[in-house]
Write an enzyme that holds these catalytic residues in place. Sequence first.
Site, PDB file in Angstrom:
ATOM      1  N   ARG A 232       0.837  -1.190   0.000  1.00 13.16           N
ATOM      2  CA  ARG A 232       0.000   0.000   0.000  1.00 13.16           C
ATOM      3  C   ARG A 232       0.877   1.246   0.000  1.00 13.16           C
ATOM      4  O   ARG A 232       1.982   1.253   0.528  1.00 13.16           O
ATOM      5  CB  ARG A 232      -0.906   0.043   1.248  1.00 13.16           C
ATOM      6  CG  ARG A 232      -2.157  -0.833   1.174  1.00 13.16           C
ATOM      7  CD  ARG A 232      -3.139  -0.301   0.142  1.00 13.16           C
ATOM      8  NE  ARG A 232      -4.396  -1.026   0.135  1.00 13.16           N
ATOM      9  CZ  ARG A 232      -4.643  -2.129  -0.553  1.00 13.16           C
ATOM     10  NH1 ARG A 232      -3.678  -2.673  -1.281  1.00 13.16           N
ATOM     11  NH2 ARG A 232      -5.829  -2.691  -0.527  1.00 13.16           N
ATOM     12  N   GLU A 261      -3.441   7.374  -6.287  1.00 13.22           N
ATOM     13  CA  GLU A 261      -3.435   6.414  -7.386  1.00 13.22           C
ATOM     14  C   GLU A 261      -4.557   6.706  -8.376  1.00 13.22           C
ATOM     15  O   GLU A 261      -5.694   6.947  -7.967  1.00 13.22           O
ATOM     16  CB  GLU A 261      -3.568   4.993  -6.839  1.00 13.22           C
ATOM     17  CG  GLU A 261      -2.357   4.596  -5.987  1.00 13.22           C
ATOM     18  CD  GLU A 261      -2.470   3.197  -5.406  1.00 13.22           C
ATOM     19  OE1 GLU A 261      -3.582   2.620  -5.413  1.00 13.22           O
ATOM     20  OE2 GLU A 261      -1.446   2.670  -4.934  1.00 13.22           O
ATOM     21  N   HIS A 280      -0.700  -0.236  -9.436  1.00 15.11           N
ATOM     22  CA  HIS A 280      -1.423  -1.073  -8.474  1.00 15.11           C
ATOM     23  C   HIS A 280      -2.112  -2.247  -9.181  1.00 15.11           C
ATOM     24  O   HIS A 280      -3.310  -2.476  -9.044  1.00 15.11           O
ATOM     25  CB  HIS A 280      -2.464  -0.245  -7.702  1.00 15.11           C
ATOM     26  CG  HIS A 280      -2.800  -0.839  -6.369  1.00 15.11           C
ATOM     27  ND1 HIS A 280      -3.209  -0.079  -5.282  1.00 15.11           N
ATOM     28  CD2 HIS A 280      -2.807  -2.130  -5.927  1.00 15.11           C
ATOM     29  CE1 HIS A 280      -3.435  -0.870  -4.246  1.00 15.11           C
ATOM     30  NE2 HIS A 280      -3.208  -2.119  -4.618  1.00 15.11           N
TER      31      HIS A 280
END
Length: 344
Positions: A232, A261, A280
């Site tokens: 994360r 993000e 991600h």
Amino acid sequence: WFDPVAEEILGAQEDIELVRLRYADPEAANWSALERACGYQVSSRTELVEPWFGTANLLSRCPFMLALSSAGAGFDVIDVDACTAAGVIVCHQSGTNSEPVAEHAIGLMLSLTKHVRLANCALLRGKVADRFVLTGNNIKGKTAGIVGIGQIGRITAKYCRAFDMQVLACDPYLSAEQIAERGATKVDFATLLAQSDFISVHCPRNRETVGMFGAREFAQMKLSAYFINTARGKIHDETALLDALRGGKIAGAGLDVFDAEPPPPDHPLLQLDNVIATPHIAGATVETMHAMSKAAAEQWIGLLRGRVPPRLANPEAWPRYAERFESIIGFPPDPIDDEGEAAG
């Protein structure tokens, strides 16, 4: 859902009404649906927008809400403390995407140490006058340090050992014996920083881990070490990492996560040749998104029929939750044991 199989499974249940909310719909209509819902499947952080995070404010508007479930393994888009206080349980999909995240971490290690990005860019730019400038290193015999050796960390350790790497692990919640069973040697954080050639982060983001890697920590790493984060954003301080990379305090970084993000294309970390970044997607494989969505749907079915969900984040909420469940659904859920699993 990451895959339509979840809607297919839940849509086939006669005792469960599935309502699809859309960001483009009027906010009032979405609130109307949530306010009568017993469960809320929360989007992943990259897609989730305000006001649809799992916050105390959302819970205050949803009197029948019994459970919130994250789309993936992480559940930092949900305020677990607020849920526990409200008698709402929190579920996640941990373990359903472990293999691809571990594979991605290894892929970033290999790409960095073999200078894959630099070599590819040099070819594209027609600047390979001396190919030996791009000479990389083996990972065989190197030391991998794993921060958090849960399901993903355990598989990462297994893959590292396949390359004959020494594996160290820092995890305050596991004993030396438990970590040894997972294929690593337990060390403290300072030792891991000082001895690792690769540091791979596999812990959740919470109060304990936010800002875990800052200027002091990067300064304790080897000058030749690489930092990998597929967990994360905000576990590492982006400014501190940028300074460490620019200052030659570490050799490079492989990042699948960022504070915001997706990161903007002019993000300073993306401008460095010794950084490899992905948006991600470590756990986003076709196979895993199907398995994750299927597992989430099956967890919801069991939960709404009174079973103890297999991936429960806050078992301490169960007593209050059980009272609310019986009041709202009409029958008591299964009892829970001290390990957060179904009793008996």
